[in-house]
Design a protein around this motif. Sequence first.
Motif, PDB file in Angstrom:
ATOM      1  N   ASP A   1       0.825  -1.212   0.000  1.00 43.56           N
ATOM      2  CA  ASP A   1       0.000   0.000   0.000  1.00 43.56           C
ATOM      3  C   ASP A   1       0.865   1.270   0.000  1.00 43.56           C
ATOM      4  O   ASP A   1       0.379   2.345   0.319  1.00 43.56           O
ATOM      5  CB  ASP A   1      -0.928  -0.010   1.222  1.00 43.56           C
ATOM      6  CG  ASP A   1      -2.010   1.059   1.140  1.00 43.56           C
ATOM      7  OD1 ASP A   1      -2.531   1.283   0.025  1.00 43.56           O
ATOM      8  OD2 ASP A   1      -2.315   1.685   2.167  1.00 43.56           O
ATOM      9  N   TRP A   2       2.123   1.161  -0.372  1.00 41.86           N
ATOM     10  CA  TRP A   2       3.012   2.331  -0.352  1.00 41.86           C
ATOM     11  C   TRP A   2       2.859   3.193  -1.603  1.00 41.86           C
ATOM     12  O   TRP A   2       3.336   4.319  -1.636  1.00 41.86           O
ATOM     13  CB  TRP A   2       4.466   1.886  -0.179  1.00 41.86           C
ATOM     14  CG  TRP A   2       4.833   1.635   1.255  1.00 41.86           C
ATOM     15  CD1 TRP A   2       4.079   0.999   2.195  1.00 41.86           C
ATOM     16  CD2 TRP A   2       6.049   2.019   1.905  1.00 41.86           C
ATOM     17  NE1 TRP A   2       4.738   0.951   3.405  1.00 41.86           N
ATOM     18  CE2 TRP A   2       5.953   1.575   3.254  1.00 41.86           C
ATOM     19  CE3 TRP A   2       7.198   2.674   1.498  1.00 41.86           C
ATOM     20  CZ2 TRP A   2       6.988   1.785   4.180  1.00 41.86           C
ATOM     21  CZ3 TRP A   2       8.215   2.870   2.422  1.00 41.86           C
ATOM     22  CH2 TRP A   2       8.104   2.435   3.754  1.00 41.86           C
ATOM     23  N   PHE A   3       2.226   2.662  -2.615  1.00 43.98           N
ATOM     24  CA  PHE A   3       2.000   3.414  -3.853  1.00 43.98           C
ATOM     25  C   PHE A   3       0.500   3.399  -4.157  1.00 43.98           C
ATOM     26  O   PHE A   3      -0.278   2.723  -3.473  1.00 43.98           O
ATOM     27  CB  PHE A   3       2.821   2.817  -5.006  1.00 43.98           C
ATOM     28  CG  PHE A   3       4.307   3.010  -4.821  1.00 43.98           C
ATOM     29  CD1 PHE A   3       4.970   4.069  -5.422  1.00 43.98           C
ATOM     30  CD2 PHE A   3       5.040   2.153  -4.003  1.00 43.98           C
ATOM     31  CE1 PHE A   3       6.339   4.274  -5.226  1.00 43.98           C
ATOM     32  CE2 PHE A   3       6.395   2.349  -3.799  1.00 43.98           C
ATOM     33  CZ  PHE A   3       7.044   3.408  -4.398  1.00 43.98           C
ATOM     34  N   VAL A   4       0.089   4.171  -5.145  1.00 38.32           N
ATOM     35  CA  VAL A   4      -1.341   4.333  -5.423  1.00 38.32           C
ATOM     36  C   VAL A   4      -1.770   3.278  -6.437  1.00 38.32           C
ATOM     37  O   VAL A   4      -1.529   3.423  -7.646  1.00 38.32           O
ATOM     38  CB  VAL A   4      -1.638   5.757  -5.945  1.00 38.32           C
ATOM     39  CG1 VAL A   4      -3.147   5.926  -6.144  1.00 38.32           C
ATOM     40  CG2 VAL A   4      -1.092   6.810  -4.996  1.00 38.32           C
ATOM     41  N   TRP A   5      -2.376   2.220  -5.942  1.00 39.07           N
ATOM     42  CA  TRP A   5      -2.857   1.131  -6.775  1.00 39.07           C
ATOM     43  C   TRP A   5      -4.385   1.150  -6.821  1.00 39.07           C
ATOM     44  O   TRP A   5      -5.046   1.528  -5.856  1.00 39.07           O
ATOM     45  CB  TRP A   5      -2.409  -0.214  -6.190  1.00 39.07           C
ATOM     46  CG  TRP A   5      -0.917  -0.424  -6.192  1.00 39.07           C
ATOM     47  CD1 TRP A   5      -0.056  -0.193  -5.167  1.00 39.07           C
ATOM     48  CD2 TRP A   5      -0.139  -0.929  -7.276  1.00 39.07           C
ATOM     49  NE1 TRP A   5       1.236  -0.513  -5.548  1.00 39.07           N
ATOM     50  CE2 TRP A   5       1.208  -0.966  -6.833  1.00 39.07           C
ATOM     51  CE3 TRP A   5      -0.431  -1.339  -8.580  1.00 39.07           C
ATOM     52  CZ2 TRP A   5       2.257  -1.405  -7.637  1.00 39.07           C
ATOM     53  CZ3 TRP A   5       0.605  -1.789  -9.392  1.00 39.07           C
ATOM     54  CH2 TRP A   5       1.930  -1.822  -8.923  1.00 39.07           C
ATOM     55  N   ALA A   6      -4.935   0.724  -7.951  1.00 36.56           N
ATOM     56  CA  ALA A   6      -6.395   0.672  -8.096  1.00 36.56           C
ATOM     57  C   ALA A   6      -6.775  -0.373  -9.128  1.00 36.56           C
ATOM     58  O   ALA A   6      -6.026  -0.641 -10.078  1.00 36.56           O
ATOM     59  CB  ALA A   6      -6.945   2.035  -8.494  1.00 36.56           C
ATOM     60  N   ALA A   7      -7.935  -0.954  -8.920  1.00 38.01           N
ATOM     61  CA  ALA A   7      -8.434  -1.955  -9.863  1.00 38.01           C
ATOM     62  C   ALA A   7      -8.898  -1.304 -11.158  1.00 38.01           C
ATOM     63  O   ALA A   7      -9.284  -0.129 -11.180  1.00 38.01           O
ATOM     64  CB  ALA A   7      -9.577  -2.725  -9.222  1.00 38.01           C
TER      65      ALA A   7
ATOM     66  N   TYR B   1      -3.800  -1.175 -11.775  1.00 36.90           N
ATOM     67  CA  TYR B   1      -3.181   0.033 -12.280  1.00 36.90           C
ATOM     68  C   TYR B   1      -2.446   0.738 -11.135  1.00 36.90           C
ATOM     69  O   TYR B   1      -2.884   0.702  -9.984  1.00 36.90           O
ATOM     70  CB  TYR B   1      -4.236   0.991 -12.837  1.00 36.90           C
ATOM     71  CG  TYR B   1      -4.753   0.650 -14.203  1.00 36.90           C
ATOM     72  CD1 TYR B   1      -4.092   1.090 -15.353  1.00 36.90           C
ATOM     73  CD2 TYR B   1      -5.927  -0.089 -14.348  1.00 36.90           C
ATOM     74  CE1 TYR B   1      -4.585   0.795 -16.610  1.00 36.90           C
ATOM     75  CE2 TYR B   1      -6.436  -0.388 -15.606  1.00 36.90           C
ATOM     76  CZ  TYR B   1      -5.753   0.053 -16.741  1.00 36.90           C
ATOM     77  OH  TYR B   1      -6.247  -0.233 -17.980  1.00 36.90           O
ATOM     78  N   TYR B   2      -1.330   1.396 -11.478  1.00 35.44           N
ATOM     79  CA  TYR B   2      -0.708   2.304 -10.520  1.00 35.44           C
ATOM     80  C   TYR B   2      -0.701   3.718 -11.101  1.00 35.44           C
ATOM     81  O   TYR B   2      -0.680   3.922 -12.317  1.00 35.44           O
ATOM     82  CB  TYR B   2       0.702   1.858 -10.125  1.00 35.44           C
ATOM     83  CG  TYR B   2       1.751   1.917 -11.225  1.00 35.44           C
ATOM     84  CD1 TYR B   2       2.449   3.101 -11.505  1.00 35.44           C
ATOM     85  CD2 TYR B   2       2.067   0.778 -11.962  1.00 35.44           C
ATOM     86  CE1 TYR B   2       3.417   3.148 -12.497  1.00 35.44           C
ATOM     87  CE2 TYR B   2       3.031   0.814 -12.952  1.00 35.44           C
ATOM     88  CZ  TYR B   2       3.710   2.003 -13.213  1.00 35.44           C
ATOM     89  OH  TYR B   2       4.672   2.043 -14.204  1.00 35.44           O
ATOM     90  N   MET B   3      -0.726   4.689 -10.209  1.00 30.88           N
ATOM     91  CA  MET B   3      -0.824   6.100 -10.598  1.00 30.88           C
ATOM     92  C   MET B   3       0.564   6.690 -10.828  1.00 30.88           C
ATOM     93  O   MET B   3       1.514   6.394 -10.099  1.00 30.88           O
ATOM     94  CB  MET B   3      -1.558   6.871  -9.503  1.00 30.88           C
ATOM     95  CG  MET B   3      -1.694   8.371  -9.767  1.00 30.88           C
ATOM     96  SD  MET B   3      -2.386   9.200  -8.311  1.00 30.88           S
ATOM     97  CE  MET B   3      -2.245  10.913  -8.833  1.00 30.88           C
ATOM     98  N   HIS B   4       0.664   7.540 -11.844  1.00 30.50           N
ATOM     99  CA  HIS B   4       1.909   8.285 -12.096  1.00 30.50           C
ATOM    100  C   HIS B   4       1.533   9.657 -12.642  1.00 30.50           C
ATOM    101  O   HIS B   4       0.958   9.769 -13.709  1.00 30.50           O
ATOM    102  CB  HIS B   4       2.826   7.539 -13.075  1.00 30.50           C
ATOM    103  CG  HIS B   4       2.203   7.304 -14.423  1.00 30.50           C
ATOM    104  ND1 HIS B   4       2.353   8.171 -15.487  1.00 30.50           N
ATOM    105  CD2 HIS B   4       1.397   6.312 -14.858  1.00 30.50           C
ATOM    106  CE1 HIS B   4       1.682   7.712 -16.529  1.00 30.50           C
ATOM    107  NE2 HIS B   4       1.077   6.587 -16.178  1.00 30.50           N
ATOM    108  N   ASN B   5       1.842  10.702 -11.912  1.00 35.44           N
ATOM    109  CA  ASN B   5       1.563  12.056 -12.396  1.00 35.44           C
ATOM    110  C   ASN B   5       2.509  12.472 -13.509  1.00 35.44           C
ATOM    111  O   ASN B   5       2.215  13.434 -14.233  1.00 35.44           O
ATOM    112  CB  ASN B   5       1.665  13.058 -11.242  1.00 35.44           C
ATOM    113  CG  ASN B   5       0.342  13.300 -10.550  1.00 35.44           C
ATOM    114  OD1 ASN B   5      -0.636  13.661 -11.194  1.00 35.44           O
ATOM    115  ND2 ASN B   5       0.298  13.088  -9.243  1.00 35.44           N
ATOM    116  N   PHE B   6       3.630  11.769 -13.624  1.00 36.18           N
ATOM    117  CA  PHE B   6       4.627  12.157 -14.627  1.00 36.18           C
ATOM    118  C   PHE B   6       4.899  10.957 -15.537  1.00 36.18           C
ATOM    119  O   PHE B   6       3.971  10.442 -16.140  1.00 36.18           O
ATOM    120  CB  PHE B   6       5.868  12.723 -13.921  1.00 36.18           C
ATOM    121  CG  PHE B   6       5.534  13.963 -13.113  1.00 36.18           C
ATOM    122  CD1 PHE B   6       5.481  15.213 -13.721  1.00 36.18           C
ATOM    123  CD2 PHE B   6       5.198  13.882 -11.766  1.00 36.18           C
ATOM    124  CE1 PHE B   6       5.128  16.350 -13.010  1.00 36.18           C
ATOM    125  CE2 PHE B   6       4.832  15.008 -11.036  1.00 36.18           C
ATOM    126  CZ  PHE B   6       4.799  16.238 -11.657  1.00 36.18           C
TER     127      PHE B   6
END
Length: 554
Positions: free
Chosen positions: A136-142, A171-176
């Motif tokens: 849970d250290w990164f932004v993961w989502a189904a 999926y993981y989130m990446h702003n860049f």
Amino acid sequence: MTKAPTKASHPKTTSDWWRGAVIYQVYPRSFLDTNGDGVGDLKGVTEKLPYIAALGVDAIWLSPFFTSPMADMGYDVSDYCDVDPMFGTLADFDAMMTEAHRLGLKVIIDQVLSHTSDQHPWFKESRASRDNPKADWFVWAAAKPDGTAPNNWLSVFGGPAWEWDGVRKQYYMHNFLTSQPDLNFHNREVQEALLATVKFWLDRGVDGFRLDTVNYFFHDKELRNNPPHAPDSDEAGLDAPDVNPYGMQSHLYDKTQPENIEFLKRFRALLDRYDGRTTVGEVGDGARSLKTVAAYTAGGDKLHMCYTFDLLGPDFTPNHIRHCVDAFHGSVSEGWVCWAFSNHDVNRHVSRFAQNAEEREAVAKLAISVLATLRGSICLYQGEELGLPEAELQFEELTDPYGIRFWPAFKGRDGCRTPMPWSVAKEHAAFSTAKKSWLPVPPEHRALAVDRQEKTSGSVLDHYRTTLAFRKAHAALRDGEMEFLKTEEDVLAFTRKKGDDRLLFVFNLRRGPQAVKLPSRITIKEPVVMPGLSGAVVDGEIRLGALDGFCAKI
């Protein structure tokens, strides 16, 4: 293995040294290469610290030098507590710190906390499964039922802000970049781990931190969609909003979340355990930037100062400058601003402001005269003191992923990141002895090299040194009050006051001469010689040449 730091000795300093300070940004890759690999390094920074100190600045800001795969030139960190071998070692960093402090220079380092590299051990563990200690250290989502991304969030660097991972099947989130996954700041363990890395550098004696993308730390836990945005706002804060759909959304949920405030308080509480440390936050929040800055600097328990992208665009007019300064001081009652015309993310301001090559030198001189007299701290970007224009590069020479992605509509950020020209006669302008440097040194930059300008009275370099000495000699310019005067359209006029130090500044941004009549309430006691300015009082009015200025005691 990363070497554990020992508590560094730190020179005595006033706690608010940063207020009104002049900060010189060093982009280490492009400053000086001492080992012949074509890339600048920390030993090169140390070697040139006397040059920086001779400018008359108070501090240096180092762009990232941490261990990194360099997908985004070091803004993708894989170890927050070590130096990338490209730049040297922790011992090299410590030696640089010692020399900087010996010369009276503070050292501010970049902290890229919102995201890591996908090569960081934290992310490698996080992506390995959904139930490991760092899951849970990164932004993961189904995925949505149709397999598409969890919501409509976009990346600053183009495309969706979500990347599918086949191992976790999420999926993981990446702003860049896709290789820069966003950390999950809603997890308290993540905050603790990041603050521990900050403490590591505090214990090595650093004087402050420039916080990259400081309003991007938290995301909306509900992952709500962003609504469309009005077409007149540059949300990205980068130099090509019109080629990137990122600016088409109002970024209500993927950044600038209310939880950010509490983390900044935690960050500040850590800094306050050390003497004389400071923070400067980078806020890219479109039309909301000033509201965000006000929130992040209020109360004396969060950031010391912030900067926005207001003066990093193409507009160099009195109305624009006056609007930016007034808007900041009108919106941000407790915070402090750091003004800049250039940095590592935007075209060099000489190219943005000058209408042709012939007037670049005059524009470079006038720009620092204006910047040095504004209320706030100021940040200079390496090479601007030479009047360097934006380098024109070919596509095959680019390294910037943002430029490569949007070529040819946008040429990227490499044009402002080319190596410092130290000597007009040497290969790569004495930046490197390598056969090829990581970016080329343009011939027009070589002609503006340091060794040539140091021999020339009245050069842009000479003008910077004398102008910064002028700023330091006047208490009003450090942190005095500022008031604009009503003038003609192409004239910028204001007063700076602190105690008995009361100064008037009048700048003509027109490409032709101009005469200025002052309000009757302003009485000139005597003109003050300011470097490079030739304006004078004649028959009761101030006569100014093209791109000229005037200073007087009032």
